[in-house]
Design a protein around this motif. Structure first.
Motif, PDB file in Angstrom:
ATOM      1  N   GLY A  80      75.573  75.547  80.289  1.00 33.15           N
ATOM      2  CA  GLY A  80      76.795  76.329  80.448  1.00 33.15           C
ATOM      3  C   GLY A  80      76.954  76.810  81.879  1.00 33.15           C
ATOM      4  O   GLY A  80      78.033  76.732  82.464  1.00 33.15           O
ATOM      5  N   THR A  84      79.762  75.576  84.359  1.00 29.71           N
ATOM      6  CA  THR A  84      80.628  76.654  84.831  1.00 29.71           C
ATOM      7  C   THR A  84      80.679  76.696  86.355  1.00 29.71           C
ATOM      8  O   THR A  84      81.760  76.784  86.955  1.00 29.71           O
ATOM      9  CB  THR A  84      80.131  78.015  84.301  1.00 29.71           C
ATOM     10  N   THR A 132      86.631  79.886  76.652  1.00 34.31           N
ATOM     11  CA  THR A 132      85.452  80.361  75.927  1.00 34.31           C
ATOM     12  C   THR A 132      85.247  79.586  74.630  1.00 34.31           C
ATOM     13  O   THR A 132      84.140  79.129  74.323  1.00 34.31           O
ATOM     14  CB  THR A 132      85.585  81.861  75.606  1.00 34.31           C
ATOM     15  N   PHE A 135      84.261  75.952  75.402  1.00 26.89           N
ATOM     16  CA  PHE A 135      82.911  75.826  75.937  1.00 26.89           C
ATOM     17  C   PHE A 135      81.841  76.094  74.887  1.00 26.89           C
ATOM     18  O   PHE A 135      80.743  75.522  74.968  1.00 26.89           O
ATOM     19  CB  PHE A 135      82.724  76.782  77.123  1.00 26.89           C
ATOM     20  N   LEU A 139      78.916  73.488  74.698  1.00 29.14           N
ATOM     21  CA  LEU A 139      77.538  73.904  74.986  1.00 29.14           C
ATOM     22  C   LEU A 139      76.637  73.745  73.773  1.00 29.14           C
ATOM     23  O   LEU A 139      75.453  73.415  73.895  1.00 29.14           O
ATOM     24  CB  LEU A 139      77.523  75.361  75.464  1.00 29.14           C
ATOM     25  N   THR A 151      77.638  81.366  76.536  1.00 27.53           N
ATOM     26  CA  THR A 151      79.084  81.356  76.285  1.00 27.53           C
ATOM     27  C   THR A 151      79.749  82.607  76.850  1.00 27.53           C
ATOM     28  O   THR A 151      80.829  82.537  77.451  1.00 27.53           O
ATOM     29  CB  THR A 151      79.374  81.257  74.771  1.00 27.53           C
ATOM     30  N   VAL A 154      80.260  82.261  80.464  1.00 24.44           N
ATOM     31  CA  VAL A 154      81.433  81.450  80.800  1.00 24.44           C
ATOM     32  C   VAL A 154      82.685  82.323  80.822  1.00 24.44           C
ATOM     33  O   VAL A 154      83.519  82.219  81.731  1.00 24.44           O
ATOM     34  CB  VAL A 154      81.609  80.300  79.785  1.00 24.44           C
TER      35      VAL A 154
END
Length: 233
Positions: A80, A84, A132, A135, A139, A151, A154
């Motif tokens: 992540g 990111t 969010t 992801f 992830l 998370t 992120v």
């Protein structure tokens, strides 16, 4: 940009020196020394030193930091963080460079502080929420270590990057929240591998810098507004 160090006062320089010394000490205490982690940490605090002062050099250094940090995150399977910073923070910093260069305060090297309105807030929050959710599943599929914390990171990173692009003092609050999340993440990583201790120190220092950044930018905005009002009068 000719000599960005002119904008730094004694407190800024002392804070940077203390930050670098703290990172190097944490690095020296690690039995498994990762020089990329050291380089990432020092580049990161150096970037924040200039961002606090509203100087675009900080954004250039942020791009370098994002690359270093993305590689470090990859090796610990913090996918992540890797995605990111390489896929969002680095491009966001490039966009911020363009935005900041287009919006200087008068003819100085300092950026003109922006103002948030309801429309911008709604767009930023909506986009961050969508990122969010997306992801989380990405992830999860990648087998990311510490999925929930990654998370959340992120989300806070997206908010912070957006507010930085918009030149808002609240970038410091968003990044402070992200720093707390990352301190937790890298503390968990350090429990498994002490070589990541400099990252814990790095983001602890980031927290101090970002809180300082919020107050610095708030004062900067006040000064810029007062100057504009005096000129109009």
């Amino acid at each position: 940009m000719k000599n960005p160090f002119k904008i730094l006062n004694k407190f800024d320089i002392c804070l940077w020196v203390v930050a670098v010394v703290a990172i190097v000490l944490a690095f020296s205490l690690s039995p498994n020394r990762d020089y990329l982690t050291l380089a990432s940490s020092i580049t990161g605090v150096s970037a924040l030193m200039f961002i606090v002062k509203g100087n675009v050099l900080g954004q250039f250094l942020t791009v370098i930091f994002a690359v270093f940090y993305g590689v470090v995150s990859y090796f610990f399977k913090y996918y992540g963080e890797m995605i990111t910073y390489l896929g969002m923070s680095a491009p966001a910093a490039i966009c911020a460079i363009i935005s900041w260069l287009k919006h200087p305060y008068k003819d100085s090297a300092q950026v003109a502080v922006g103002t948030l309105n309801a429309k911008k807030i709604i767009i930023v929050c909506s986009f961050s929420a969508a990122v969010t959710v997306a992801f989380y599943f990405i992830l999860d599929a990648l087998g990311t270590t510490n999925l929930i914390i990654s998370t959340i990171s992120v989300t806070t990173s997206m908010l912070a990057a957006s507010l930085t692009f918009l030149r808002s003092p609240f970038y410091g609050i968003a990044y402070s929240c992200n720093d707390v999340v990352l301190i937790v993440m890298w503390t968990l990583a350090t429990i498994n591998d002490i070589s990541y201790l400099p990252m814990v120190m790095c983001f602890s220092l980031f927290l101090i810098y970002d809180m300082y950044g919020f107050f610095s930018w708030s004062l900067m905005k006040k000064r810029q507004n007062n100057t504009t009002n005096e000129k109009n009068d």
